[in-house]
Design a protein around this motif. Structure first.
Motif, PDB file in Angstrom:
ATOM      1  N   GLU A 111     121.645  12.388 -31.337  1.00 37.45           N
ATOM      2  CA  GLU A 111     122.916  12.830 -30.752  1.00 37.45           C
ATOM      3  C   GLU A 111     122.696  13.517 -29.406  1.00 37.45           C
ATOM      4  O   GLU A 111     123.454  13.285 -28.455  1.00 37.45           O
ATOM      5  CB  GLU A 111     123.628  13.769 -31.730  1.00 37.45           C
ATOM      6  N   ARG A 186     127.836   9.390 -31.838  1.00 36.71           N
ATOM      7  CA  ARG A 186     127.052   8.778 -32.914  1.00 36.71           C
ATOM      8  C   ARG A 186     126.484   7.408 -32.544  1.00 36.71           C
ATOM      9  O   ARG A 186     125.508   6.968 -33.122  1.00 36.71           O
ATOM     10  CB  ARG A 186     127.921   8.608 -34.161  1.00 36.71           C
ATOM     11  N   GLU A 187     127.112   6.738 -31.594  1.00 34.10           N
ATOM     12  CA  GLU A 187     126.735   5.359 -31.295  1.00 34.10           C
ATOM     13  C   GLU A 187     127.197   5.026 -29.885  1.00 34.10           C
ATOM     14  O   GLU A 187     128.250   5.492 -29.457  1.00 34.10           O
ATOM     15  CB  GLU A 187     127.396   4.431 -32.317  1.00 34.10           C
ATOM     16  N   ASN A 202     123.228  -1.849 -28.531  1.00 35.14           N
ATOM     17  CA  ASN A 202     124.099  -0.864 -29.157  1.00 35.14           C
ATOM     18  C   ASN A 202     123.230   0.021 -30.043  1.00 35.14           C
ATOM     19  O   ASN A 202     122.662  -0.443 -31.029  1.00 35.14           O
ATOM     20  CB  ASN A 202     125.178  -1.560 -29.991  1.00 35.14           C
ATOM     21  N   LYS A 204     122.428   3.166 -32.568  1.00 34.09           N
ATOM     22  CA  LYS A 204     122.943   4.080 -33.572  1.00 34.09           C
ATOM     23  C   LYS A 204     122.084   5.335 -33.545  1.00 34.09           C
ATOM     24  O   LYS A 204     120.873   5.273 -33.746  1.00 34.09           O
ATOM     25  CB  LYS A 204     122.935   3.421 -34.950  1.00 34.09           C
ATOM     26  N   ALA A 205     122.713   6.494 -33.324  1.00 32.93           N
ATOM     27  CA  ALA A 205     121.982   7.723 -33.053  1.00 32.93           C
ATOM     28  C   ALA A 205     121.158   8.205 -34.241  1.00 32.93           C
ATOM     29  O   ALA A 205     120.085   8.785 -34.057  1.00 32.93           O
ATOM     30  CB  ALA A 205     122.949   8.825 -32.619  1.00 32.93           C
TER      31      ALA A 205
END
Length: 283
Positions: A111, A186-187, A202, A204-205
């Motif tokens: 994050e 978050r993404e 893409n 994803k955290a």
């Protein structure tokens, strides 16, 4: 006379099996590439069922070996030099060394990385230097920024709220408003560019899974001097070269973030980032 229920169910099952026996199967194919020198396996699916099946198959095929996901904490540990590893261990909030615990208790790592990159996208020049081993030359410049899609979520009185921003962003005002209100990124879609080559993924955290990873296009060139099979092999190796380069650029970007995140000056830098986000929200 009316056929009893149990007999109807047996007849239905018999017909289903008869039709299934005459139906051709529809296979699902997923690619996997193993970089033996780096010890990294790339698998082209994020679905839990497929990942689990592939992990079991890998374990059965190569006895004594097992796959460990490259989560944010383990990736950071792999990239850091010996001087910064103690700082990372100090910030580690996991009570055990299990992968699930390292993921759930260290979500701050992914994050904060996306928050840092969003601030750099808005207020920086977007230029970075290659600092990790790979095909690209050490010190070579590349660009990185966020755009196209952001996923922001956070708890509220009515439950968890989720905001999805799709399409090219201008000043990220909606994202800045949500982040100033205490929500977390978050993404996001990350763009990487070096020379004429461009990558898009893409991220994803929480797990650092690469969804929709796009590398620069490669094209099969027909040459009378070389056979079709040799051209296909050359195309494959060129594709792997671009994939390796993209991973190298991402690792260099993440390492640049870690050099700032794991210093004592981070609290002041984080306060400055949030102040700039508040200003972007008001503009």
């Amino acid at each position: 006379r009316r056929v009893p229920k149990q007999q109807r169910e047996m007849m239905l099952e018999t017909v289903k099996k008869s039709l299934l026996a005459r139906t051709l199967p529809t296979p699902s194919i997923y690619d996997a590439v193993w970089d033996v020198d780096a010890g990294l396996v790339a698998f082209t699916s994020l679905a839990e069922k497929q990942v689990e099946l592939f992990g079991d198959l890998f374990k059965q095929t190569f006895q004594g070996l097992r796959l460990v996901p490259v989560i944010p904490y383990l990736r950071a540990e792999r990239l850091l030099d010996e001087t910064l590893k103690p700082k990372l261990q100090t910030l580690n909030q996991a009570g055990t060394d299990t992968v699930l615990d390292l993921i759930e208790q260290n979500t701050w790592l992914g994050e904060d990385f996306l928050l840092w990159l969003l601030d750099a996208t808005l207020h920086g020049d977007g230029r970075y230097q290659v600092n990790q081993p790979g095909p690209a030359v050490d010190g070579e410049e590349f660009a990185a920024w966020l755009d196209d899609r952001l996923v922001i979520s956070g708890a509220s009185e009515s439950g968890v709220q989720k905001l999805v921003l799709s399409g090219p962003q201008d000043r990220f005002r909606e994202a800045c408003t949500a982040l100033v209100d205490g929500k977390a990124l978050r993404e996001a879609v990350i763009h990487l560019e070096k020379g004429e080559d461009a990558w898009r993924l893409n991220l994803k955290a929480d797990r650092f899974q690469f969804a929709s990873l796009r590398c620069p296009k490669v094209q099969l060139e027909k040459d009378d001097l070389t056979g079709e099979q040799m051209e296909k092999e050359a195309l494959f190796f060129e594709r792997m070269h671009l994939l390796h380069t993209g991973l190298q650029l991402f690792d260099s970007l993440f390492a640049a973030f870690l050099d700032q995140r794991l210093t004592d000056a981070w609290p002041q830098q984080l306060a400055a980032i949030r102040q700039r986000l508040a200003q972007s929200q008001a503009e």
